[in-house]
Scaffold this motif. Structure first.
Motif, PDB file in Angstrom:
ATOM      1  N   CYS A 263       0.832  -1.215   0.000  1.00  0.00           N
ATOM      2  CA  CYS A 263       0.000   0.000   0.000  1.00  0.00           C
ATOM      3  C   CYS A 263       0.861   1.257   0.000  1.00  0.00           C
ATOM      4  N   PHE A 264       1.926   1.238   0.814  1.00  0.00           N
ATOM      5  CA  PHE A 264       2.849   2.371   0.825  1.00  0.00           C
ATOM      6  C   PHE A 264       3.456   2.582  -0.566  1.00  0.00           C
ATOM      7  N   SER A 266       2.497   1.595  -3.587  1.00  0.00           N
ATOM      8  CA  SER A 266       1.553   2.020  -4.629  1.00  0.00           C
ATOM      9  C   SER A 266       1.145   3.474  -4.446  1.00  0.00           C
ATOM     10  N   SER A 267       0.923   3.894  -3.181  1.00  0.00           N
ATOM     11  CA  SER A 267       0.565   5.285  -2.922  1.00  0.00           C
ATOM     12  C   SER A 267       1.716   6.234  -3.217  1.00  0.00           C
ATOM     13  N   LYS A 270       2.298   6.736  -6.851  1.00  0.00           N
ATOM     14  CA  LYS A 270       1.278   7.636  -7.392  1.00  0.00           C
ATOM     15  C   LYS A 270       1.608   9.094  -7.103  1.00  0.00           C
ATOM     16  N   TYR A 271       2.016   9.394  -5.864  1.00  0.00           N
ATOM     17  CA  TYR A 271       2.217  10.789  -5.463  1.00  0.00           C
ATOM     18  C   TYR A 271       3.651  11.293  -5.628  1.00  0.00           C
ATOM     19  N   ILE A 409      -2.919   5.362   5.485  1.00  0.00           N
ATOM     20  CA  ILE A 409      -2.098   5.525   4.280  1.00  0.00           C
ATOM     21  C   ILE A 409      -2.871   6.291   3.207  1.00  0.00           C
ATOM     22  N   TYR A 410      -4.166   6.033   3.130  1.00  0.00           N
ATOM     23  CA  TYR A 410      -4.997   6.675   2.109  1.00  0.00           C
ATOM     24  C   TYR A 410      -5.681   7.941   2.623  1.00  0.00           C
ATOM     25  N   PRO A 413      -2.952  11.663   2.761  1.00  0.00           N
ATOM     26  CA  PRO A 413      -2.785  12.548   1.592  1.00  0.00           C
ATOM     27  C   PRO A 413      -3.989  13.453   1.353  1.00  0.00           C
ATOM     28  N   ARG A 414      -5.175  13.020   1.772  1.00  0.00           N
ATOM     29  CA  ARG A 414      -6.369  13.859   1.628  1.00  0.00           C
ATOM     30  C   ARG A 414      -6.394  14.970   2.674  1.00  0.00           C
ATOM     31  N   PRO A 420       1.313  15.404  -0.713  1.00  0.00           N
ATOM     32  CA  PRO A 420       0.687  14.106  -0.413  1.00  0.00           C
ATOM     33  C   PRO A 420       1.681  12.969  -0.208  1.00  0.00           C
ATOM     34  N   VAL A 424       1.845  10.566   3.176  1.00  0.00           N
ATOM     35  CA  VAL A 424       1.754   9.106   3.253  1.00  0.00           C
ATOM     36  C   VAL A 424       2.660   8.578   4.360  1.00  0.00           C
TER      37      VAL A 424
END
Length: 462
Positions: A263-264, A266-267, A270-271, A409-410, A413-414, A420, A424
């Motif tokens: 998860c880390f 992939s996030s 992305k960012y 984790i998700y 960033p929001r 972001p 994370v």
């Protein structure tokens, strides 16, 4: 060593001296074991021209490597405390049945894992955060590493039974042999033979094979108290199931690390792209500097707590836990201070890329902001496991990783959209604060309750 000598060793020797005697080799063993992966990353990260991308690619392999280790813990780290408790009750025959069943289960798991990894490692690596620029490095490393799965399973899983008998120095030698081989072979295969990441993986497999040979030879030899015997290799549900139930907490913690790592990655991909994923490889490596010695302290305390719990001596169980907690906090606090003050030193260990070092320095301070609290979490977790409290061990493992860290984790960033990628990293300390608070409350309640039958009182304080 006779059974009576073993009783004198674990049941009567002063706690401080005993914990030092057992924990020092297990801490050293954990630190040495850590070198398997960290030395690879150090050498890989300094490969000329391609070091940063190669380091990122190998970092993406970590979720799969952690799963392999998790299955060793599922069997070995659940079976070893059960064997210690049986020895404390004077039932060495049952302890040997546990050892034999766990050995067989490790062999079965090794065959299944090897087949799965060889068949599906590339698509899994792409799903876990590898990019087009790093997948070739990741796949090259993982395909060779997968071939040595059986060595990892038997070394980690069966070495726990060596330590559980009080042979902490022998347990340390098990990983020392492999680590020394790895340190020697890595530069030869990576640089001299110009094999790159394939050389690092091959060095690791050969080194783990050497450790495996040592561990199995000891457990079938004359020095061990509990011996692997042919008549105990047939799996029995009444033997293996309780072991795996107790090891499930450690398994969940290890596999959750793998899931969290995915998860880390992939996030962060992305960012922040490959730079952020590469920094995560450094962060998790530094986290190992914290967690491995803490786990080593816990493994040193485990035979003392398990044996004396089986023998009905609640006072020694309490005294061991208190000393374990104090030692764990002291170590974690010192390392935390070093990371906060000198993050660049830790980053430079793994890469000479100036941009990656600069990025990792900031990320380290965020990701490890409350690292010292993990000492409490680890000490409580090991106490639960040592006393056979499988449900509580599983609960705290699930709470920290799945209930708290995974959503954070998700979420982070929001909440902090300005940066972001760094947000994370903030998920780790936020989850740790809440998880440790929950664990402390649960531990105070359950620890008193489980020891009450040994002394007829629940009034003892921790």
């Amino acid at each position: 060593m006779t059974g009576e000598q073993e009783k004198s060793f674990l049941g009567t020797e002063p706690i401080g001296r005993l914990l030092f005697k057992l924990a020092l080799p297990t801490v050293a063993a954990q630190l040495i074991n850590m070198l398997y992966n960290i030395v690879d990353r150090v050498y890989i990260g300094h490969i000329p021209d391609t070091g940063a991308l190669a380091l990122t690619g190998v970092g993406v392999c970590m979720p799969l490597i952690m799963v392999v280790s998790a299955f060793a813990c599922l069997v070995g780290y659940g079976g070893a405390p059960r064997a210690s408790i049986a020895m404390g009750k004077g039932d060495n025959a049952r302890a040997e049945k546990i050892l034999g069943n766990c050995f067989s289960m490790q062999l079965i798991i090794s065959i299944i894992l090897t087949a799965v990894l060889l068949a599906f490692s590339r698509p899994m690596l792409l799903a876990f955060g590898a990019s087009e620029a790093t997948i070739e490095y990741a796949a090259a490393y993982m395909n060779i590493y997968a071939a040595g799965t059986i060595f990892v399973e038997l070394t980690l899983g069966m070495n726990a039974f060596i330590t559980a008998q009080g042979f902490a120095r022998t347990g340390m030698l098990s990983v020392t042999i492999g680590a020394v081989c790895n340190i020697i072979l890595d530069p030869i295969f990576i640089y001299v033979l110009d094999m790159g990441v394939r050389g690092a993986a091959l060095a690791t497999v050969i080194s783990q094979g050497a450790s495996c040979l040592w561990v199995v030879s000891f457990l079938i030899g004359k020095r061990t108290i509990l011996k692997i015997k042919r008549e105990n290799l047939t799996l029995q549900a009444s033997i293996i199931c309780p072991c795996m139930a107790l090891g499930l907490a450690t398994f969940i913690m290890q596999t959750s690390e793998s899931i969290i790592s995915i998860c880390f990655n992939s996030s962060l991909l992305k960012y922040g792209g490959d730079m952020a994923v590469g920094a995560m490889t450094i962060l998790t490596s530094v986290m190992q500097f914290a967690m491995m010695p803490l786990q080593g302290l816990g493994q040193g305390a485990q035979p003392i707590m398990s044996y004396n719990y089986g023998a009905g001596d609640g006072a020694r169980v309490r005294a061991t836990y208190r000393l374990l907690l104090k030692a764990s906090i002291a170590y974690a606090a010192v390392l935390w201070l070093c990371v906060m003050m000198f993050p660049g030193v830790f980053a430079h260990l793994f890469t000479s890329d100036t941009a990656l070092v600069a990025y990792a320095k900031t990320a380290l301070r965020i990701y490890l902001a409350v690292m010292f609290l993990l000492s409490i979490q680890t000490a409580c977790q090991m106490a639960f496991t040592s006393l056979g409290m499988a449900k509580e061990s599983i609960l705290v493992a699930i709470m920290r990783k799945f209930v708290l860290l995974l959503p954070f984790i998700y979420l982070m960033p929001r909440l902090f959209p300005a940066d972001p990628a760094l947000a994370v990293y903030l998920a780790e300390p936020a989850a740790d604060v809440l998880a440790v608070t929950f664990t402390m409350i649960l531990f105070r309640i359950k620890f008193k309750k489980v020891l009450a039958p040994l002394d007829g009182s629940v009034s003892h304080t921790l």
